[in-house]
Enzyme design. Structure first.
Site, short mmCIF file in Angstrom:
data_model
loop_
_atom_site.label_atom_id
_atom_site.label_comp_id
_atom_site.label_asym_id
_atom_site.label_seq_id
_atom_site.Cartn_x
_atom_site.Cartn_y
_atom_site.Cartn_z
N CYS A 83 -58.41 -2.50 -28.43
CA CYS A 83 -57.67 -2.68 -29.55
C CYS A 83 -57.08 -2.62 -31.10
CB CYS A 83 -56.22 -3.66 -28.97
SG CYS A 83 -54.32 -3.19 -29.67
N ASN A 89 -59.56 -12.83 -25.05
CA ASN A 89 -58.79 -11.34 -24.44
C ASN A 89 -60.12 -10.77 -24.53
OD1 ASN A 89 -57.64 -8.67 -24.70
ND2 ASN A 89 -56.55 -9.56 -26.64
N ASN A 136 -52.22 -2.59 -26.45
CA ASN A 136 -51.25 -2.84 -26.55
C ASN A 136 -50.81 -3.27 -27.89
OD1 ASN A 136 -50.35 -5.61 -24.13
ND2 ASN A 136 -51.41 -4.10 -23.71
N LYS A 195 -62.56 -9.75 -27.16
CA LYS A 195 -62.55 -8.98 -28.51
C LYS A 195 -62.56 -9.65 -29.28
CE LYS A 195 -57.55 -6.94 -29.94
NZ LYS A 195 -56.45 -7.46 -29.78
N1 ING Z 1 -52.34 -4.44 -31.40
C1 ING Z 1 -52.29 -4.11 -32.48
C2 ING Z 1 -53.40 -3.16 -32.75
O1 ING Z 1 -54.15 -3.60 -33.34
C3 ING Z 1 -51.66 -4.40 -34.99
C4 ING Z 1 -52.35 -5.35 -33.47
C5 ING Z 1 -51.03 -3.57 -34.94
C6 ING Z 1 -52.91 -4.66 -36.20
C7 ING Z 1 -51.02 -2.51 -36.36
C8 ING Z 1 -52.54 -4.20 -37.29
C9 ING Z 1 -51.63 -2.95 -36.72
O2 ING Z 1 -52.91 -1.75 -32.41
C10 ING Z 1 -53.54 -5.03 -30.74
N2 ING Z 1 -53.23 -5.99 -29.74
O3 ING Z 1 -54.51 -5.49 -31.67
#
Ligand code: ING
Length: 312
Positions: A170, A108, A195, A125
């Site tokens: 992210c 990623n 995302n 990432k």
């Molecule tokens: N998305 C989310 C993020 O870290 C996530 C996954 C959401 C993890 C909420 C933990 C809690 O914002 C990505 N793509 O990392």
């Protein structure tokens, strides 16, 4: 004279599974043009900006996954028009995408592209959230640990548009160490595409709380590392699965300079005073004067938490 850089967060609304790369590139080019009309010199696009957030699905045909969602080269025939537009307009940009290397490794990834269209830097990432196993009972999957390897390029900064700029993606924003490693290399700007699902696949977390977490992390990371932070969302309902927007440009003071208002294609822009953090870096967050790494060993030596109280 303080250095200024007009920076835009070019937020994308939803990209559905059926949407082509060409359709995504057209929208990205339109956002670039809008950012240019606002005077932006640096545009931050989202994570995985050319496709839907495909890790929400369990797919077993890797060839199909590779063909539908991964980029074998960057730019490619389909993505080149975005690079050409940016060069014509003299705009640098950050863009996230799914990288498939010639050796067959999958990351990623994100690129830092100069106003001359040249790729100045790449980041893969490191903090991959979610799981690698199929959770058929869950409303959706979060399979970044299945589809991607952990990034192997470290957390780096680049001399970029007369600044020192670093990249994250992210979930990295949930781990303070990532920002600190960039700040210890002199980062003045951190670009981060994301995302983020509105719902939590594990339990009924209030969506408003997830946005609250997103905002407090952005503000605290920018402030505690005295950097500008541009976080750009891909948002909206992708095939019925919602992701939140709230793209932000945060000043080194920790104050939100501008925030997106929709879950659609939207450009926000701010004329960032890059030297705004100079006083912070000389006083409150003068790392050389105040940090005590001799007491931080556990941060590097220990991965998971272990109960080790001083009184046994
Ligand atoms: N998305 C989310 C993020 O870290 C996530 C996954 C959401 C993890 C909420 C933990 C809690 O914002 C990505 N793509 O990392």
């Amino acid at each position: 004279m303080a250095r200024h850089l007009k920076i835009a967060a070019a937020q994308l609304g939803p990209l559905n599974k059926a949407d082509s790369r060409a359709a995504a590139v057209t929208r990205l080019r339109n956002l670039l043009k809008e950012a240019h009309s606002m005077g932006a010199k640096f545009v931050v696009f989202p994570e995985l900006a050319f496709t839907t957030f495909f890790p929400r699905w369990w797919m077993e045909d890797q060839k199909e996954v590779d063909q539908r969602f991964f980029e074998r080269e960057m730019p490619s025939r389909e993505t080149l028009p975005l690079f050409e537009d940016a060069k014509k307009l003299g705009i640098g940009f950050y863009i996230g995408y799914a990288e498939l290397t010639p050796e067959g490794r999958r990351f990623n990834a994100a690129l830092l592209v100069g106003p001359d269209g040249a790729i100045n830097g790449k980041y893969r990432k490191i903090h991959l959230p979610g799981h690698a196993d199929h959770k058929p009972k869950a409303a959706f999957q979060h399979l970044e640990k299945k589809y991607f390897e952990v990034g192997d390029l470290g957390f780096r900064v680049w001399r970029y548009l007369d600044t020192i700029t670093g990249m994250l993606i992210c979930n990295d924003r949930r781990w303070p160490e990532a920002f600190r490693v960039l700040a210890l290399q002199g980062a003045e700007i951190v670009a981060l595409g994301f995302n983020t699902p509105t719902e939590n696949l594990h339990y009924g977390e209030p969506p408003a709380l997830r946005v609250h977490h997103h905002l407090i992390m952005a503000q605290s990371m920018a402030f505690q590392n005295a950097t500008w932070l541009i976080e750009t969302a891909k948002a909206g309902f992708e095939d019925g699965f919602r992701m939140f927007g709230h793209s932000v440009i945060v000043a080194p003071s920790g104050e939100i300079a501008v925030k997106s208002q929709t879950e659609e294609d939207e450009v926000i822009c701010y004329n960032c005073d890059i030297d705004l953090a100079a006083n912070l870096k000389k006083t409150m967050f003068n790392f050389a004067a105040h940090r005590r790494p001799e007491h931080y060993k556990l941060i590097v030596e220990r991965t998971g938490a272990e109960v080790t109280p001083a009184n046994g």
